[in-house]
Design a protein around this motif. Structure first.
Motif, mmCIF file in Angstrom:
data_model
loop_
_atom_site.group_PDB
_atom_site.id
_atom_site.type_symbol
_atom_site.label_atom_id
_atom_site.label_comp_id
_atom_site.label_asym_id
_atom_site.label_seq_id
_atom_site.Cartn_x
_atom_site.Cartn_y
_atom_site.Cartn_z
ATOM 1 N N GLY A 1 -4.235 -12.644 -10.594
ATOM 2 C CA GLY A 1 -2.780 -12.644 -10.463
ATOM 3 C C GLY A 1 -2.079 -11.396 -10.974
ATOM 4 N N THR A 2 -2.799 -10.312 -11.077
ATOM 5 C CA THR A 2 -2.182 -9.094 -11.589
ATOM 6 C C THR A 2 -3.003 -7.870 -11.232
ATOM 7 O OG1 THR A 2 -1.281 -8.031 -13.578
ATOM 8 C CG2 THR A 2 -3.409 -9.135 -13.796
ATOM 9 N N TYR A 3 -2.385 -6.712 -11.355
ATOM 10 C CA TYR A 3 -3.110 -5.452 -11.258
ATOM 11 C C TYR A 3 -3.566 -5.105 -12.662
ATOM 12 C CZ TYR A 3 -1.499 -4.451 -6.485
ATOM 13 O OH TYR A 3 -1.283 -4.472 -5.130
ATOM 14 N N GLY A 4 -4.770 -5.535 -13.003
ATOM 15 C CA GLY A 4 -5.234 -5.334 -14.362
ATOM 16 C C GLY A 4 -5.370 -3.875 -14.731
ATOM 17 N N MET A 5 -6.130 -3.162 -13.930
ATOM 18 C CA MET A 5 -6.467 -1.796 -14.320
ATOM 19 C C MET A 5 -5.253 -0.905 -14.520
ATOM 20 S SD MET A 5 -8.912 0.951 -12.541
ATOM 21 C CE MET A 5 -10.013 1.657 -13.735
ATOM 22 N N THR A 6 -4.249 -1.090 -13.673
ATOM 23 C CA THR A 6 -3.098 -0.195 -13.751
ATOM 24 C C THR A 6 -2.035 -0.700 -14.715
ATOM 25 O OG1 THR A 6 -2.421 -1.268 -11.705
ATOM 26 C CG2 THR A 6 -3.366 0.925 -11.524
ATOM 27 N N SER B 1 0.851 -1.193 0.000
ATOM 28 C CA SER B 1 0.000 0.000 0.000
ATOM 29 C C SER B 1 0.880 1.234 0.000
ATOM 30 C CB SER B 1 -0.889 0.026 1.253
ATOM 31 O OG SER B 1 -0.098 0.328 2.397
ATOM 32 N N GLU B 2 0.272 2.380 -0.238
ATOM 33 C CA GLU B 2 1.020 3.630 -0.183
ATOM 34 C C GLU B 2 1.535 3.880 1.225
ATOM 35 O OE1 GLU B 2 -1.934 3.250 -1.478
ATOM 36 O OE2 GLU B 2 -1.865 3.921 -3.564
ATOM 37 N N ILE B 3 0.776 3.448 2.202
ATOM 38 C CA ILE B 3 1.174 3.680 3.590
ATOM 39 C C ILE B 3 2.416 2.865 3.907
ATOM 40 C CG2 ILE B 3 0.498 3.256 5.982
ATOM 41 C CD1 ILE B 3 -2.315 4.046 5.233
ATOM 42 N N GLY C 1 -10.353 -0.953 -9.589
ATOM 43 C CA GLY C 1 -9.819 -2.069 -10.340
ATOM 44 C C GLY C 1 -10.565 -2.081 -11.659
ATOM 45 N N CYS C 2 -10.279 -3.049 -12.498
ATOM 46 C CA CYS C 2 -10.967 -3.037 -13.787
ATOM 47 C C CYS C 2 -12.475 -3.064 -13.611
ATOM 48 C CB CYS C 2 -10.499 -4.199 -14.648
ATOM 49 S SG CYS C 2 -8.880 -3.881 -15.362
ATOM 50 N N ALA C 3 -12.926 -3.624 -12.472
ATOM 51 C CA ALA C 3 -14.364 -3.729 -12.249
ATOM 52 C C ALA C 3 -14.944 -2.473 -11.613
ATOM 53 C CB ALA C 3 -14.666 -4.943 -11.378
ATOM 54 N N GLY D 1 -10.795 -7.048 -6.609
ATOM 55 C CA GLY D 1 -9.675 -7.716 -7.255
ATOM 56 C C GLY D 1 -8.636 -8.141 -6.238
ATOM 57 N N ASP D 2 -7.603 -8.819 -6.712
ATOM 58 C CA ASP D 2 -6.583 -9.339 -5.789
ATOM 59 C C ASP D 2 -5.678 -8.231 -5.252
ATOM 60 O OD1 ASP D 2 -5.472 -9.003 -8.301
ATOM 61 O OD2 ASP D 2 -5.172 -11.141 -8.622
ATOM 62 N N GLY D 3 -5.453 -7.207 -6.069
ATOM 63 C CA GLY D 3 -4.679 -6.092 -5.537
ATOM 64 C C GLY D 3 -5.509 -5.346 -4.509
ATOM 65 N N ASP D 4 -6.741 -5.116 -4.869
ATOM 66 C CA ASP D 4 -7.649 -4.370 -4.008
ATOM 67 C C ASP D 4 -7.831 -5.060 -2.657
ATOM 68 O OD1 ASP D 4 -9.838 -2.105 -4.248
ATOM 69 O OD2 ASP D 4 -10.849 -3.808 -3.317
ATOM 70 N N MET D 5 -8.027 -6.371 -2.694
ATOM 71 C CA MET D 5 -8.376 -7.083 -1.465
ATOM 72 C C MET D 5 -7.173 -7.642 -0.719
ATOM 73 S SD MET D 5 -11.159 -10.059 -0.859
ATOM 74 C CE MET D 5 -10.060 -11.323 -0.284
ATOM 75 N N GLY E 1 -12.215 -12.421 -17.520
ATOM 76 C CA GLY E 1 -13.089 -13.157 -16.616
ATOM 77 C C GLY E 1 -14.093 -12.291 -15.874
ATOM 78 N N HIS E 2 -13.844 -10.992 -15.819
ATOM 79 C CA HIS E 2 -14.803 -10.116 -15.130
ATOM 80 C C HIS E 2 -16.181 -10.226 -15.766
ATOM 81 C CE1 HIS E 2 -12.481 -8.022 -12.125
ATOM 82 N NE2 HIS E 2 -11.555 -7.656 -12.987
ATOM 83 N N GLY E 3 -16.209 -10.262 -17.103
ATOM 84 C CA GLY E 3 -17.498 -10.310 -17.791
ATOM 85 C C GLY E 3 -18.283 -11.554 -17.394
#
Ligand SMILES: Cc1ncc(C[n+]2csc(CCOP(=O)(O)OP(=O)(O)O)c2C)c(N)n1
Ligand SMILES: Cc1ncc(C[n+]2csc(CCOP(=O)(O)OP(=O)(O)O)c2C)c(N)n1
Ligand code: SF4
Ligand code: SF4
Ligand code: SF4
Ligand code: SF4
Ligand code: SF4
Ligand code: SF4
Ligand SMILES: [Mg+2]
Ligand SMILES: [Mg+2]
Lengths: 249, 353, 77, 180, 353, 249, 180, 77
Positions: F124-129, B57-59, F52-54, F94-98, F24-26
Motif C-alpha cells: 500500500g505504499t512506495y516504500g523505497m522512495t 508514470s513519468e509518461i 523498489g525496496c526489493a 511491488g505495488d508501485g512497480d506493478m 514483509g519483504h524479508g
C-alpha cells in the motif's frame, strides 16, 4: 415544400473524410457531432484525438481540439479537464491507441474517476499503420503481424478493455455499441449522448466502445464487414451496457 | 521580498514554482527529488485553483502537462534521470506543440538504474535533445538554493515568452541540501501573459487546434525553421554565466551546478597559493554561454572543464572555442563529490608554465 | 397509399466513396450504382427512384444514417 | 573560517533535527550555512546522519569528507566517524549509549552521558538537545544563546513545554561539557 | 553469397537480421518501418527457435529485448522517431547492463507526431545519447539497400563484441525504397560468440547477476570509466566512411544516408561542370569518422555539410575539424527530399573562389 | 541429540537483509527461497527483481537474477522466458512497480499467458522512495503525497490489480495472501509453491499477491502493522484464491 | 543514362506491380534500379503510385520530382502528373478509364484503351500489363523480352494461366503502342 | 507432560532488528527484549525460557516463521 429530414450536422467542417469507403470512423464522427449539437456544448467541448486513422479528427470536428501522442489521450484529457473542470473533454481513441500503448493511462484515468468521456473505436486492427494485430483482434483473425491468424498462446488473447474498466470504481457508465445497421447506429448515438451527459452532470468517467468496420484491413467489402461484426466480433465483444451507475439523467 | 528561510533545493523549487504561478503539477516519485513531488502535493491542494496529480508514470505525467498547458495553466513536472528518459517523447511533443512547461531533472548516477548520488550525466540529453526531431529546450543549471529560487521564476517566464519547455537541471545533492533562501513575491495568476492559442472551448471565437502532425512536408519544414529561428533568437537574448576572477586568469575552470561550487573553492585555494585561476560558471546550459567563453578566451587563458560526468559540456566548450584556446578536462562520473582540494590539484597539474 | 409520406434523397456524387452500405439497407431497394467514376475514382451510388408517378422512397433515412461519408441528404414532403 | 560538523546516530534519535537547529541558528547569526542530510537507500538500515557547514565565506562543498567535529549517538556512528574526523578535531559521544571510545590519539573526545542527564531532567527526549548544547559549548561553532533562539523559532509551532525542555537540555549539555 | 533480389530497405534489414542469427524480435507498429515488423513476424515464426512479439508498446519491446539478450539471444527491435524516444530509458539500461542489442530507427519528420516523410532529425538522440547517464551506442548510417544488408550483419557482431546496443539509423525513404541486394550467407547460431555472463539458471556454476544498480559510488564510477574506455577503444577500431573524389576536392560535401546519395549525384554534376567537388560519407555516425575528415581536411578543402535536419551532424564535423577548415551548411528538415540539382546549386554557391 | 526444526533456507545468501524491522519483504523472500529449495529448481530459476525496496533481491537469492527497470519486470521476464522456455522465470514486484508504472506490461504479459510467475508485494505504499501513495493505498490512508489521507475523488481509488488480471484469459492461478501471522505465512507459502508449479507444469501465467507490512512508512510498529492488515487492508483486498484454472497439480 | 518513370492510379489497379515488374526486369538486365512506392497515410484516399528509376550509373535519388515518363490509370493521376512530367516526356494514359487528355504541348501523350484491349483478351486483370507493354515499347526503358522474362520470374509461384495472360497483355500493349 | 516434546530457540543477536513479531506470536510468551543494543543499533529479542527444570518452548517455530530477518533457529529433541 419538402422538409429536410437528414443532412450534415452543424459541427462537422466541410472537409471530405479521408477514411476508406465504409469505414466506421465516418459514421461515429457524425454521431459525436450530432450529440454535441443536440446538447448545445460545442463552445465548451474539447476533443483529444488519437494517433490512428482518426488523427485528422481536427480537420472534421468544428470544436477545439488538442492532439495527444499515441496512447496518451487519457492523460492529456486529464490535464485539460483538471484545469478546466467546467468544459466537456472527450478522447476519441482506437483499440491500438487505447488498449495497447495507452493501457496504463486509460486504466488510471478511469480509476481516478476523471470526469472525461472516451469514444473507443474497436475495429480489431491497427488501421492507420496498415492492419497489424490489435489487442482486440479476434483469435484466428488474420493481420499483417499474424499472417496465419492470431494464435492466443503465442500472440495473446483478445482484450476486453471495457469489461476491465468496468471493474474499477471510477467509471460510471460504459457501453459497447456497433455501427453496422441504422438500428445499431441509433443505439450507438443514444449511448454517446448518455456518456456526454454523465460528464456534463459531473458524475464521473464514461466510455462508449464502438465496434467499427475496417473494410480495408479486414479485406472485406463494407457490407460484409458489417455482417462480420454482427456474426463474429460480437461473440467476443457482446454489445450492450457493461456498467451503468448513472443517477437521474 | 520575504525573509530568509532554510530550505532544501527540492522544496525551494516547489515554493518558487507556486510563487511563479504554477497551478498544475504532475509527477511520479523518484529519489532524489521526492521532496519536490511531496511539496507540490501539499502546496497545490492548498490552492483552490491548483492541481496535483501523482501520475501512474513519468509518461502519464508529461502528457498530463501537455493537456494542462494547452488548457492555459503554468505547469511543472519533476523527476530524476531514468524518469526523464521516459519523458522524451512527451518533451518532443511539448516542443513541437509550442507549449510552455517547466521540467525539473534532479540528476542521479547513471546509466541504467545507477544510484541516487549527485551526477551531471544527463547534460547531453537535456541540451542536445533526447527526444526525436529538431528541437531545443532552454536548460538552466543553478548552483545554490538562492539561485534555484531565481531560475525557477525565470523558467516559467521563458516558457511562456518562447512557448517551449524549459529544463531545470540540478543534481541530487542540490535537491537535498538546505541553504538560506529569500523568495520573490507571489505572482497573481491573473497578471500572467495571455495565451490566445489555448484550447478552452470555442466560445465567441472560431474553433482552434493544437497539433504537431504536419503531413504536408512543406508545412513541417516551415515549422522546423520557425522553431530554429526562435532558438537562434534565444541564443542572442538569454545567455547567462557567472565569471569569477577570470580577468587575469591563466587557467579558467568551466563548471556548472554543484561542480562549480566546488571549483570556486578550488579557485580561491589556488589564488591563495598565488596561481591565477578563475571560474566561468554557465547558468544557461542551453543556450550555451559561448559569448562569455569567447570573451574570457581573449585574455588567452587555458581552460579546465570540470564535470560530474565523463565529459559532456566539454563538447560545447570545444564548439565555443573552435580551437582558439587549450582545453583540459577533469571528470568524476557516477556520483562522487569532489573536494575543492582535489580540483585544486587538477588546477596545479594543468596550470600553464 | 394516398396519405403515405413521400421521400426523396440527394446523393452527392463527389462525396460518395462507393461503399454501397446505403444500397444494403434501403428497404425499398431504390439505390443502385452509377456507371461513371467520380473524381475520387469511385463509382458512386445513385437513386433509381425516378418514376415520378411511383415514388417509392419513404424518406426513412436509413441510407443516410449508415452513410459513412454523409453523402446523402433526405427530404420529405 | 569554515567548520564542518557531522551528526550521526540511528533513526529516531533526533539526529537530523540537531543538525537542522544548528544550521538554522547559525543562519540567524548571518552566517553562510549548508545542511546536507543522508538520503535514500541508506535510511533503510535505520542509521541517519547529516553534515552542517557554517562559514563566513561562501560554502563551496556541503560535503565533509573529513569533518572538524562529529556528534555520535550510537556505536556504528562512532566507529564510522572516528576514521573520518580531521586531525585535531573533536568528537562528542553519547556515553550512555556508546561503550568504549575512539582509539585515535590525534582527536579530542568528549563523552556526554546524555541519557543519564536527560533522565535527571525527567525526559529522555531531551537527549539530542543535551548533545547539541555540549557541542556548542565545546566547539563554539555557535553561541548557546543563538542555539536556544534558533531552537525556539524552529519549534515555535510546538507547545511551549517542548521548547522549555529543549532549552534546559541545551543548557545542561553545555554546562556538563564545560565542567568536564 | 546468394543471388540478387529486389527488396525494400525494411525487408532487407529483416532478412539480414535473420541471417546474422537474430532470434528474438519485439516491436510495435509505426510508419515508415511497419514492413520490417511484419517481415519479422513471418520470419521468426518460421524458425522453431525464433520469437516474434508484437509488444503492447515500444517500451515493452525494448524491455523484452533486455530480457531476451540477458538470456543469450541475438535480439533486435525497430521503430521510428516517436517510438524511439520512448525507448530511451531502456537503451540507457541496455548500455549500463552491457547487453548486445540491435535497434533500428527508420526516421520520420519531427518533432512530435510530425509526418512520415524521410528525415534525419534524430541524429543527436542516437549519437549523443537520448537516455540518461554517460553512455554511447554505435550508430551505423547506411546509404543503400546493399549496404543495409552489410551493416546489419556488422551491427550484430559489434553488439556482441562490445556488449552494447548498436543503432541502425535510416530514413523512411530508405526503408521503403527497393533496390537489388545480395545477402550474406546464413549464420549458424551455434557458431555465434559465447555469452558466459548470460542469465540462464545457475546450473554447474555459481549464480550470477546482471544489474545496473550500483549504489556504491566508487563502483558506479568505475563502471562509468570502464564503459568510457571501451568507447575510446571503439573510436580507434571501427570508424567507417566513404570518400568520393575527395583527393583534389576544393569543396567536400559531408552527408550520410539518403542525403549522401543525393549529394553524390550533385558532386558528379559539379565535376561535369568542372568544379572540384567531393563527397565524404560517414557510415559510422558514432564513432564519428573524424580520422577520415581530418585526413581529407589536409588537402585544404572547404566543407559543405548537408543534412535532412536543421544541422546536427554539423556539430561533430566542427568538433572533428576544430577550426582547421571552413564549413558551410545546408539543411532540409521535416521531410523534403532534395534533388541533386538543388545540392549542386549549393555547391556552386559555396565553391571557394 | 536435538534436531533443527527451523533454519535459514539453502538458497538465501548470508547477507543481512537491508529491510526495516518487521518488513514483509524479508518473510516473503524466505518463503520464495524455501519453495525453490523444495521444488529443486534452484539451478533453472531466474528472478527478475523490481525497482523498489526489493531491488537488492540479488544480494539475497542465490539464483540467477536479471534486473528490470522500474515497472518493466513482466516485459523482461517475457523476454527471458521466450528464449529459455524450460527455465522457471519469476518477477518479484511491488505495488508501485506493478500496478502503477508497470500496469501495461503486467496486463499484457498476463493476457499473452506468458508462462511466468509474479510475486506481487502489496504494501500500500512506495516504500523505497519514502512512503508516497501507491495505487493500492487505501481510501483515507495517509502518505507523503496524500498528507490528509487518500481522497478517491482526487487521488483515485485503491486498485485491485489481481481482480483485473483474473478477468483476462491468460492467467491460470491468482491468489492473495498475507504474512501477518504464522498461519497466514504458511498459507502464503502454499500459494507461492502452487504458483511455481503452475509454471513448471507449463499451464500459464500465475501470480501471488502478498499483503505485506511496511511499518516504516505506515508509521506503526511491526505488530500493529500486521493487525492493520488483518483489520483494514483485507477489507479492500480480501485474501483468498481469486482465480484458479489449474489442472491436476 | 537514367530514366525515371511514375506509375499512378487507384488502389487495386495493379499500379505497384507494374512498377515492381519493370524494376525487376531492368535488374535482370544488370541495370541499377530503384523502386519507391508511395507509403503511409496517402494510401487511405485509395490512390497509389510508385517511381522506378533505371540507370547505368549509381542512382542518386529514387525520387522523381519531374519524371521522364508517366503511366496513369485514372483521372486524378493524369491531372497530377501532367504538372510534374518533364518537358519532352511521355505520358501513357489508359483511355478506357480516363476521359480528356493533357493540355500540355511539350509532352507526348499516348492513349491506350487498355480495358477494351483486355476485354478482347477476355480478362480485365490484364489491364496493367497492357499498359506496361505499351510503356516499354514506347520508351524502350526495357525490352519486351526482358519485361516478359521479369514478369514470369516475379509470378513464377502463381499458376501458369496468369503468366500467360500477362505475357499476351504485355505483347498486345506493345503492339498497340507501336501501331498508334 | 513427560512425553511432551521440548523445544529450544537460538536468536542471532546481530541479525535481530527488534521488530518483536516473535514476541507477539509465541504461544508460550517466552521471548522478551534484551536490554543491550546490538551493532545494528537495535535491542534484540531474547529467549527467557531459561529454567532448565521447566522448559516451556515446544519448538512450534511460530517465532521463526514470522521472523523477517531469519534471526531465529529452532531445535527440538
Ligand atoms: C509512440 C508511437 N508509436 C506508434 C505510432 C504509430 N501508430 C500510429 S496510429 C497507430 C495505431 C493505430 O491503430 P488504432 O489505435 O487501433 O487506430 P485505428 O487506425 O485502427 O483507428 C500506431 C501504432 C505512433 N504514432 N506513435
Ligand atoms: C522510471 C523510474 N521511475 C521511478 C523510480 C523510483 N522508484 C524506485 S522504486 C519505486 C516505487 C517503490 O514502490 P513499490 O513498487 O511499491 O515497492 P516497495 O518499495 O513498496 O516494495 C519508485 C517510484 C525509478 N527507479 N525508475
Ligand atoms: S484503414 Fe480501416 S480504420 Fe482506417 S480509414 Fe481505412 S477503413 Fe477506416
Ligand atoms: S453509403 Fe454513402 S458513401 Fe456509401 S455508397 Fe452510399 S452514398 Fe456512397
Ligand atoms: S430514405 Fe429510406 S427509402 Fe429512401 S432511399 Fe433512403 S433508405 Fe431508401
Ligand atoms: S520501507 Fe517499508 S517496504 Fe521498504 S524495507 Fe522498510 S518496511 Fe520494508
Ligand atoms: S522476529 Fe526476528 S527480528 Fe523480530 S524481534 Fe524477533 S528475532 Fe528479532
Ligand atoms: S518455538 Fe514456539 S514456543 Fe518456542 S519460542 Fe518459538 S514460538 Fe515460542
Ligand atoms: Mg484500431
Ligand atoms: Mg509498495
Amino acid at each position: 415544400m419538402s422538409e429536410t429530414v437528414f443532412s450534415k450536422p452543424k459541427y462537422l467542417k466541410d472537409a471530405v473524410f479521408h477514411y476508406c469507403p465504409g469505414c466506421g470512423h465516418g459514421i461515429t464522427h457524425r454521431l459525436v457531432a450530432e450529440v454535441i449539437e443536440e446538447l448545445g456544448i460545442a463552445d465548451k467541448s474539447i476533443c483529444v484525438p488519437p494517433a490512428g486513422c482518426a488523427v485528422l479528427a481536427y480537420d472534421y470536428f468544428d470544436i477545439d481540439v488538442g492532439e495527444a501522442a499515441h496512447g496518451r489521450g487519457a492523460a492529456v484529457a486529464t490535464g485539460i479537464k483538471r484545469v478546466l473542470p467546467d468544459r466537456v473533454v472527450f478522447t476519441y481513441q482506437g483499440d491500438g491507441d487505447m488498449a495497447a500503448i495507452g493501457t496504463a493511462e486509460t486504466i488510471h484515468a478511469a480509476n481516478r474517476g476523471e470526469k472525461i468521456t472516451t469514444i473507443f473505436i474497436n475495429n480489431g486492427t491497427y488501421g492507420m499503420t496498415g492492419g497489424q494485430m490489435a489487442p482486440t483482434t479476434l483469435a484466428g483473425q488474420r493481420s499483417t503481424t499474424t499472417p496465419g491468424g492470431r494464435t492466443p498462446s503465442r500472440d495473446g488473447n483478445p482484450l476486453r478493455m471495457s469489461e476491465m474498466l468496468a471493474l474499477l470504481d471510477g467509471p460510471v457508465y460504459i457501453e459497447r455499441v456497433s455501427v453496422t445497421s441504422p438500428k445499431n447506429i441509433r443505439a450507438a448515438k443514444k449511448a454517446i449522448k448518455k456518456a456526454f451527459q454523465v460528464q456534463i452532470s459531473n458524475q464521473g468517467y464514461s466510455l462508449v466502445e464502438v465496434l467499427s468496420p475496417c473494410p480495408t484491413n479486414w479485406k472485406m467489402s463494407p457490407v460484409d464487414s458489417c455482417k462480420w461484426i454482427d456474426e463474429y466480433m460480437t461473440k467476443t465483444f457482446p454489445i450492450g451496457v457493461i456498467k451503468d451507475n448513472t443517477e437521474n439523467l | 521580498m520575504t525573509e530568509k528561510v532554510l530550505m532544501s533545493g527540492n522544496h525551494v523549487i516547489g515554493e518558487a514554482a507556486v510563487r511563479a504561478g504554477c497551478r498544475f503539477y504532475a509527477g511520479y516519485p523518484i529519489t532524489p527529488q521526492n521532496e519536490l513531488t511531496e511539496y507540490m502535493a501539499g502546496a497545490m491542494n492548498k490552492l483552490d485553483d491548483g492541481t496535483f496529480i501523482q501520475a501512474e508514470s513519468e509518461i502519464a505525467a508529461i502528457n498530463m502537462l501537455i493537456g494542462a498547458s494547452m488548457a492555459g495553466a503554468r505547469v511543472m513536472t519533476s523527476s530524476s534521470s531514468p524518469g526523464v528518459s521516459l519523458k522524451q517523447e512527451g518533451i518532443s511533443f511539448l516542443s513541437a506543440l509550442e507549449l510552455p512547461a517547466v521540467i525539473v531533472n534532479c540528476m542521479r548516477g547513471g546509466p541504467g538504474l545507477g544510484n541516487i548520488a549527485p551526477s551531471q550525466g544527463d547534460y547531453f540529453q537535456a541540451t542536445k535533445g533526447g527526444g526525436h526531431g529538431d528541437y531545443k529546450n532552454i536548460v538552466l543549471g543553478p548552483a545554490s538554493g538562492q539561485e534555484l529560487a531565481e531560475v525557477v521564476t525565470k523558467a516559467f517566464d521563458y516558457a511562456d515568452k518562447y512557448r517551449m519547455p524549459v529544463f531545470i537541471l540540478l543534481d541530487g545533492m542540490m535537491g537535498q541540501m538546505m541553504e538560506p533562501v529569500v523568495f520573490p513575491e507571489f505572482r497573481d495568476v491573473k497578471t500572467l501573459p495571455e495565451r490566445p492559442w489555448k484550447i478552452d472551448g470555442a466560445k465567441g471565437r472560431p474553433s482552434q487546434v493544437i497539433k504537431s502532425l504536419l503531413l504536408d512536408v512543406s508545412v513541417e519544414e516551415a515549422h522546423n525553421w520557425k522553431l530554429f529561428n526562435r532558438y537562434e533568437a534565444i541564443k542572442e537574448e538569454i545567455q547567462m554565466a557567472e565569471t569569477y576572477k577570470t580577468e587575469d586568469a591563466r587557467l579558467t575552470v568551466i563548471a556548472y551546478g554543484t561542480a562549480a561550487r566546488i571549483a570556486k573553492g578550488a579557485v580561491d585555494r589556488a589564488r591563495k597559493e598565488g596561481l591565477k585561476a578563475g571560474l566561468l560558471r554557465p547558468v544557461t546550459l542551453w543556450p550555451f554561454p559561448e559569448k562569455y567563453i569567447q570573451e574570457t578566451a581573449k585574455n588567452n587563458t587555458e581552460f579546465l572543464v570540470f564535470e560530474m560526468s565523463t565529459g559532456q559540456m566539454l563538447e560545447d566548450v570545444k564548439l565555443s572555442l573552435n580551437g582558439s584556446n587549450k582545453i583540459h578536462f577533469y571528470g568524476r562520473p557516477g556520483g562522487p563529490v569532489s573536494t575543492p582540494v582535489e580540483i585544486f590539484e587538477e588546477i596545479k597539474k594543468h596550470y600553464p608554465e | 397509399m394516398a396519405d403515405r409520406k413521400k421521400g426523396k434523397i440527394k446523393i452527392n456524387n463527389e462525396l460518395c466513396k462507393g461503399c454501397y452500405l446505403c444500397i444494403s439497407v434501403c428497404p425499398k431497394k431504390i439505390i443502385s450504382v452509377s456507371d461513371s467514376l467520380n473524381h475520387q475514382g469511385y463509382y458512386p451510388a445513385k437513386s433509381i427512384d425516378d418514376n415520378p408517378d411511383d415514388i417509392k422512397c419513404t424518406g426513412c433515412a436509413m441510407c443516410a444514417t449508415i452513410c459513412p461519408d454523409i453523402a446523402i441528404e433526405v427530404y420529405r414532403d | 573560517m569554515t567548520t564542518k560538523t557531522a551528526f550521526a546516530g540511528s533513526g529516531g534519535q533526533g539526529v537530523l533535527s540537531m543538525g537542522y537547529i544548528l544550521a538554522f541558528a547559525a543562519m540567524r547569526d548571518k552566517k553562510n550555512v549548508t545542511y546536507l542530510p543522508s538520503y535514500g537507500a541508506e535510511v533503510r538500515g535505520g542509521t541517519a546522519n547529516c553534515t552542517v557547514c557554517v562559514s563566513d565565506e561562501e560554502i563551496a562543498s556541503p560535503v565533509a569528507s573529513s569533518p572538524d567535529f562529529a556528534v555520535v549517538l550510537n556505536k556504528p556512528s562512532m566507529i564510522k566517524y572516528e576514521k573520518l574526523i580531521k586531525k585535531g578535531g573533536i568528537m562528542l559521544i553519547n556515553s550512555s549509549l556508546v561503550d568504549g571510545e575512539p582509539t585515535r590519539e590525534d582527536i579530542e573526545t568528549v563523552k556526554i552521558p546524555a541519557n543519564k542527564i536527560a533522565l535527571e531532567l525527567g525526559n529522555e527526549r531531551a537527549v539530542n538537545m543535551i548533545m547539541l548544547g555540549a557541542f556548542a559549548a565545546k566547539t563554539g561553532v555557535t553561541s548557546i544563546e543563538s542555539l536556544i533562539g534558533g531552537m525556539s523559532e524552529v519549534l515555535k509551532s510546538k507547545k511551549a513545554g517542548i521548547v522549555e525542555l529543549n532549552k534546559t537540555g541545551i543548557e545542561k549539555g553545555a554546562e556538563y561539557a564545560l565542567n568536564s
